[in-house]
Design a protein around this motif. Structure first.
Motif, mmCIF file in Angstrom:
data_model
loop_
_atom_site.group_PDB
_atom_site.id
_atom_site.type_symbol
_atom_site.label_atom_id
_atom_site.label_comp_id
_atom_site.label_asym_id
_atom_site.label_seq_id
_atom_site.Cartn_x
_atom_site.Cartn_y
_atom_site.Cartn_z
ATOM 1 N N ARG A 84 4.707 -15.342 -20.039
ATOM 2 C CA ARG A 84 5.076 -14.396 -18.990
ATOM 3 C C ARG A 84 5.161 -15.095 -17.643
ATOM 4 O O ARG A 84 6.092 -14.820 -16.843
ATOM 5 C CB ARG A 84 4.028 -13.273 -18.938
ATOM 6 N N ASP A 86 5.915 -18.247 -17.140
ATOM 7 C CA ASP A 86 7.131 -19.077 -17.136
ATOM 8 C C ASP A 86 8.365 -18.234 -16.837
ATOM 9 O O ASP A 86 9.271 -18.656 -16.105
ATOM 10 C CB ASP A 86 7.285 -19.782 -18.491
ATOM 11 N N THR A 87 8.384 -17.051 -17.443
ATOM 12 C CA THR A 87 9.542 -16.163 -17.206
ATOM 13 C C THR A 87 9.609 -15.747 -15.732
ATOM 14 O O THR A 87 10.687 -15.747 -15.109
ATOM 15 C CB THR A 87 9.428 -14.926 -18.101
ATOM 16 N N LEU A 88 8.455 -15.356 -15.167
ATOM 17 C CA LEU A 88 8.427 -14.941 -13.755
ATOM 18 C C LEU A 88 8.769 -16.099 -12.825
ATOM 19 O O LEU A 88 9.491 -15.925 -11.825
ATOM 20 C CB LEU A 88 7.031 -14.400 -13.409
ATOM 21 N N ARG A 89 8.299 -17.293 -13.146
ATOM 22 C CA ARG A 89 8.584 -18.439 -12.275
ATOM 23 C C ARG A 89 10.065 -18.787 -12.317
ATOM 24 O O ARG A 89 10.655 -19.181 -11.298
ATOM 25 C CB ARG A 89 7.729 -19.631 -12.700
ATOM 26 N N ALA A 90 10.661 -18.642 -13.480
ATOM 27 C CA ALA A 90 12.097 -18.904 -13.601
ATOM 28 C C ALA A 90 12.902 -17.897 -12.770
ATOM 29 O O ALA A 90 14.006 -18.193 -12.303
ATOM 30 C CB ALA A 90 12.523 -18.840 -15.060
ATOM 31 N N GLY A 91 12.340 -16.707 -12.587
ATOM 32 C CA GLY A 91 13.011 -15.685 -11.797
ATOM 33 C C GLY A 91 12.658 -15.758 -10.317
ATOM 34 O O GLY A 91 13.009 -14.847 -9.561
ATOM 35 N N GLY A 92 11.913 -16.773 -9.939
ATOM 36 C CA GLY A 92 11.576 -16.937 -8.527
ATOM 37 C C GLY A 92 10.349 -16.172 -8.082
ATOM 38 O O GLY A 92 10.029 -16.179 -6.883
ATOM 39 N N GLN A 93 9.617 -15.549 -8.987
ATOM 40 C CA GLN A 93 8.419 -14.783 -8.617
ATOM 41 C C GLN A 93 7.175 -15.666 -8.788
ATOM 42 O O GLN A 93 6.385 -15.503 -9.707
ATOM 43 C CB GLN A 93 8.312 -13.526 -9.468
ATOM 44 N N THR A 94 7.063 -16.589 -7.863
ATOM 45 C CA THR A 94 6.026 -17.616 -7.981
ATOM 46 C C THR A 94 4.612 -17.029 -7.940
ATOM 47 O O THR A 94 3.741 -17.403 -8.733
ATOM 48 C CB THR A 94 6.176 -18.645 -6.861
#
Length: 235
Positions: A84, A86-94
Protein backbone atom coordinates in the motif's frame (compact mmCIF):
# COMPACT_ATOMS: atom_id res chain seq x y z
CA UNK A 1 6.22 -35.40 43.48
CA UNK A 2 8.23 -34.11 40.53
CA UNK A 3 8.22 -35.91 37.23
CA UNK A 4 11.98 -36.49 37.57
CA UNK A 5 11.47 -38.34 40.86
CA UNK A 6 8.60 -40.38 39.43
CA UNK A 7 10.67 -41.20 36.34
CA UNK A 8 13.51 -42.43 38.56
CA UNK A 9 11.18 -44.62 40.60
CA UNK A 10 9.55 -46.00 37.44
CA UNK A 11 12.96 -46.93 36.03
CA UNK A 12 14.05 -48.45 39.35
CA UNK A 13 10.96 -50.62 39.72
CA UNK A 14 10.92 -51.61 36.05
CA UNK A 15 14.48 -52.93 36.45
CA UNK A 16 14.03 -54.34 39.96
CA UNK A 17 15.71 -57.69 40.52
CA UNK A 18 12.65 -59.46 41.87
CA UNK A 19 14.50 -62.77 41.93
CA UNK A 20 17.12 -61.41 44.35
CA UNK A 21 14.47 -59.83 46.58
CA UNK A 22 12.50 -63.05 46.82
CA UNK A 23 15.63 -65.11 47.42
CA UNK A 24 16.35 -63.01 50.52
CA UNK A 25 12.78 -62.96 51.80
CA UNK A 26 11.72 -65.11 54.73
CA UNK A 27 8.15 -65.13 53.43
CA UNK A 28 8.12 -64.89 49.59
CA UNK A 29 4.33 -64.60 49.51
CA UNK A 30 4.37 -61.53 51.77
CA UNK A 31 7.24 -60.09 49.74
CA UNK A 32 5.23 -60.53 46.54
CA UNK A 33 2.18 -58.91 48.13
CA UNK A 34 4.32 -55.93 49.18
CA UNK A 35 5.88 -55.66 45.72
CA UNK A 36 2.44 -55.72 44.13
CA UNK A 37 1.27 -52.92 46.45
CA UNK A 38 4.40 -50.89 45.68
CA UNK A 39 4.01 -51.35 41.94
CA UNK A 40 0.32 -50.46 41.96
CA UNK A 41 0.96 -47.34 44.06
CA UNK A 42 3.85 -46.14 41.92
CA UNK A 43 1.97 -46.86 38.71
CA UNK A 44 -0.85 -44.62 39.95
CA UNK A 45 1.59 -41.84 40.83
CA UNK A 46 3.39 -42.19 37.51
CA UNK A 47 0.11 -42.09 35.59
CA UNK A 48 -0.77 -38.83 37.34
CA UNK A 49 2.65 -37.42 36.51
CA UNK A 50 2.28 -38.44 32.87
CA UNK A 51 -1.16 -36.82 32.70
CA UNK A 52 0.13 -33.57 34.24
CA UNK A 53 3.23 -33.48 32.04
CA UNK A 54 1.23 -34.31 28.95
CA UNK A 55 -1.31 -31.59 29.73
CA UNK A 56 1.46 -29.01 30.16
CA UNK A 57 3.05 -30.20 26.91
CA UNK A 58 -0.21 -29.79 25.01
CA UNK A 59 -0.57 -26.22 26.31
CA UNK A 60 2.96 -25.38 25.18
CA UNK A 61 2.27 -26.92 21.78
CA UNK A 62 -0.90 -24.84 21.49
CA UNK A 63 1.00 -21.66 22.39
CA UNK A 64 3.67 -22.55 19.85
CA UNK A 65 1.07 -23.03 17.12
CA UNK A 66 -0.46 -19.69 18.01
CA UNK A 67 2.95 -17.98 17.84
CA UNK A 68 3.65 -19.52 14.44
CA UNK A 69 0.22 -18.46 13.19
CA UNK A 70 0.69 -14.95 14.61
CA UNK A 71 4.09 -14.64 12.91
CA UNK A 72 2.51 -15.59 9.61
CA UNK A 73 -0.37 -13.17 10.11
CA UNK A 74 1.91 -10.25 11.03
CA UNK A 75 4.05 -11.04 7.99
CA UNK A 76 0.99 -10.83 5.75
CA UNK A 77 -0.03 -7.51 7.34
CA UNK A 78 3.48 -6.13 6.87
CA UNK A 79 3.45 -7.13 3.20
CA UNK A 80 0.04 -5.56 2.67
CA UNK A 81 1.09 -2.31 4.36
CA UNK A 82 4.31 -2.18 2.36
CA UNK A 83 2.50 -2.68 -0.94
CA UNK A 84 0.00 0.00 0.00
CA UNK A 85 2.86 2.36 0.79
CA UNK A 86 4.48 1.66 -2.61
CA UNK A 87 1.21 2.38 -4.37
CA UNK A 88 0.72 5.67 -2.49
CA UNK A 89 4.32 6.75 -3.09
CA UNK A 90 3.97 6.06 -6.80
CA UNK A 91 0.94 8.36 -6.75
CA UNK A 92 2.89 11.14 -5.08
CA UNK A 93 1.33 10.70 -1.62
CA UNK A 94 4.59 10.55 0.24
CA UNK A 95 3.30 11.30 3.75
CA UNK A 96 0.60 8.67 3.55
CA UNK A 97 3.09 6.22 2.07
CA UNK A 98 5.43 6.81 5.01
CA UNK A 99 2.59 6.08 7.41
CA UNK A 100 1.95 2.69 5.80
CA UNK A 101 5.66 1.90 5.77
CA UNK A 102 5.72 2.58 9.50
CA UNK A 103 2.77 0.24 9.93
CA UNK A 104 4.70 -2.39 7.97
CA UNK A 105 7.65 -1.94 10.34
CA UNK A 106 5.39 -2.38 13.36
CA UNK A 107 3.93 -5.55 11.84
CA UNK A 108 7.42 -6.86 11.09
CA UNK A 109 8.41 -6.21 14.71
CA UNK A 110 5.42 -8.19 15.91
CA UNK A 111 6.29 -10.97 13.47
CA UNK A 112 9.85 -11.09 14.76
CA UNK A 113 8.65 -11.29 18.38
CA UNK A 114 6.25 -14.14 17.60
CA UNK A 115 8.99 -16.03 15.78
CA UNK A 116 11.34 -15.63 18.75
CA UNK A 117 8.70 -16.91 21.17
CA UNK A 118 8.05 -19.91 18.93
CA UNK A 119 11.77 -20.74 18.67
CA UNK A 120 12.26 -20.33 22.42
CA UNK A 121 9.49 -22.83 23.17
CA UNK A 122 10.72 -25.51 20.76
CA UNK A 123 13.56 -26.98 22.93
CA UNK A 124 11.26 -27.14 25.96
CA UNK A 125 8.56 -28.86 23.92
CA UNK A 126 11.10 -31.38 22.64
CA UNK A 127 12.36 -32.08 26.18
CA UNK A 128 8.85 -32.51 27.56
CA UNK A 129 7.96 -34.82 24.68
CA UNK A 130 10.96 -37.00 25.55
CA UNK A 131 9.98 -37.08 29.23
CA UNK A 132 6.45 -38.17 28.37
CA UNK A 133 7.78 -40.90 26.07
CA UNK A 134 10.14 -42.20 28.76
CA UNK A 135 7.42 -42.17 31.40
CA UNK A 136 5.04 -44.03 29.11
CA UNK A 137 7.71 -46.61 28.28
CA UNK A 138 8.48 -47.13 31.97
CA UNK A 139 4.78 -47.43 32.75
CA UNK A 140 4.34 -50.11 30.10
CA UNK A 141 7.23 -52.09 31.59
CA UNK A 142 5.87 -51.70 35.12
CA UNK A 143 2.38 -52.77 34.11
CA UNK A 144 3.80 -55.83 32.38
CA UNK A 145 5.85 -56.77 35.41
CA UNK A 146 2.89 -56.13 37.71
CA UNK A 147 0.89 -58.66 35.72
CA UNK A 148 3.72 -61.17 36.02
CA UNK A 149 3.98 -60.56 39.77
CA UNK A 150 0.26 -61.13 40.26
CA UNK A 151 0.33 -64.31 38.19
CA UNK A 152 3.33 -65.68 40.08
CA UNK A 153 1.79 -64.71 43.41
CA UNK A 154 -1.41 -66.60 42.57
CA UNK A 155 0.62 -69.59 41.36
CA UNK A 156 2.70 -69.64 44.55
CA UNK A 157 -0.37 -69.42 46.79
CA UNK A 158 -2.15 -72.19 44.85
CA UNK A 159 0.86 -74.48 45.04
CA UNK A 160 1.30 -73.83 48.76
CA UNK A 161 -2.36 -74.60 49.43
CA UNK A 162 -2.19 -77.76 47.33
CA UNK A 163 0.90 -79.00 49.14
CA UNK A 164 -0.68 -78.24 52.51
CA UNK A 165 -3.89 -80.05 51.56
CA UNK A 166 -1.99 -83.11 50.37
CA UNK A 167 0.11 -83.29 53.51
CA UNK A 168 -2.97 -82.84 55.68
CA UNK A 169 -4.71 -85.65 53.86
CA UNK A 170 -1.67 -87.91 54.19
CA UNK A 171 -1.44 -87.16 57.91
CA UNK A 172 -5.15 -87.96 58.31
CA UNK A 173 -4.89 -91.23 56.37
CA UNK A 174 -1.83 -92.19 58.38
CA UNK A 175 -3.80 -91.97 61.62
CA UNK A 176 -6.71 -94.12 60.46
CA UNK A 177 -7.06 -97.47 62.19
CA UNK A 178 -8.42 -100.00 59.69
CA UNK A 179 -9.31 -102.47 62.48
CA UNK A 180 -8.60 -105.47 60.29
CA UNK A 181 -6.45 -108.05 62.16
CA UNK A 182 -5.96 -110.04 58.96
CA UNK A 183 -4.35 -107.17 57.03
CA UNK A 184 -1.30 -106.33 59.12
CA UNK A 185 1.09 -106.80 56.21
CA UNK A 186 -1.12 -104.82 53.85
CA UNK A 187 -1.46 -101.96 56.34
CA UNK A 188 2.28 -101.91 56.89
CA UNK A 189 2.84 -101.77 53.11
CA UNK A 190 0.32 -98.94 52.81
CA UNK A 191 2.14 -97.07 55.55
CA UNK A 192 5.46 -97.49 53.77
CA UNK A 193 3.97 -96.31 50.46
CA UNK A 194 2.44 -93.25 52.12
CA UNK A 195 5.72 -92.35 53.75
CA UNK A 196 7.52 -92.82 50.42
CA UNK A 197 4.94 -90.69 48.61
CA UNK A 198 5.16 -88.02 51.30
CA UNK A 199 8.95 -87.97 51.11
CA UNK A 200 8.87 -87.89 47.31
CA UNK A 201 6.34 -85.06 47.30
CA UNK A 202 8.40 -83.03 49.74
CA UNK A 203 11.56 -83.64 47.73
CA UNK A 204 9.85 -82.40 44.55
CA UNK A 205 8.46 -79.38 46.36
CA UNK A 206 11.90 -78.56 47.79
CA UNK A 207 13.48 -78.98 44.34
CA UNK A 208 11.02 -76.51 42.86
CA UNK A 209 12.96 -73.53 44.14
CA UNK A 210 12.05 -69.89 43.87
CA UNK A 211 14.90 -69.50 41.39
CA UNK A 212 13.04 -71.67 38.86
CA UNK A 213 9.62 -70.21 39.70
CA UNK A 214 10.72 -66.65 39.02
CA UNK A 215 13.23 -67.19 36.23
CA UNK A 216 10.78 -65.59 33.83
CA UNK A 217 10.60 -62.45 36.00
CA UNK A 218 14.40 -62.20 35.97
CA UNK A 219 14.37 -62.53 32.17
CA UNK A 220 11.79 -59.74 32.05
CA UNK A 221 14.16 -57.52 34.03
CA UNK A 222 16.93 -58.32 31.51
CA UNK A 223 14.59 -57.45 28.65
CA UNK A 224 13.74 -54.13 30.31
CA UNK A 225 17.47 -53.39 30.67
CA UNK A 226 18.04 -54.23 26.98
CA UNK A 227 15.17 -51.96 25.93
CA UNK A 228 16.49 -49.15 28.15
CA UNK A 229 19.99 -49.44 26.69
CA UNK A 230 18.64 -49.53 23.14
CA UNK A 231 16.63 -46.37 23.90
CA UNK A 232 19.80 -44.78 25.26
CA UNK A 233 21.71 -45.67 22.10
CA UNK A 234 19.00 -44.19 19.92
CA UNK A 235 18.85 -41.05 22.05
Amino acid sequence: MSKQTVLGRVAQLAKANVHALLDQAEDPQKMLDQLIRDYASNITEAEEAVAATLGHLRLMEQDHREDVAAAKEWGEKALAASRRADTLRAGGQTAEADRFDNLAKVALGRQLQSEKEARTAEPTIAAQTEVVARLRSGLDQMKGKLGELRAKRDELVARARSAHAQNTMLDAVKSVDVLDPTSELSRFEDKVRREEARALGRQELAASSLDAQFEQLDALGDQAEIEARLAALKA
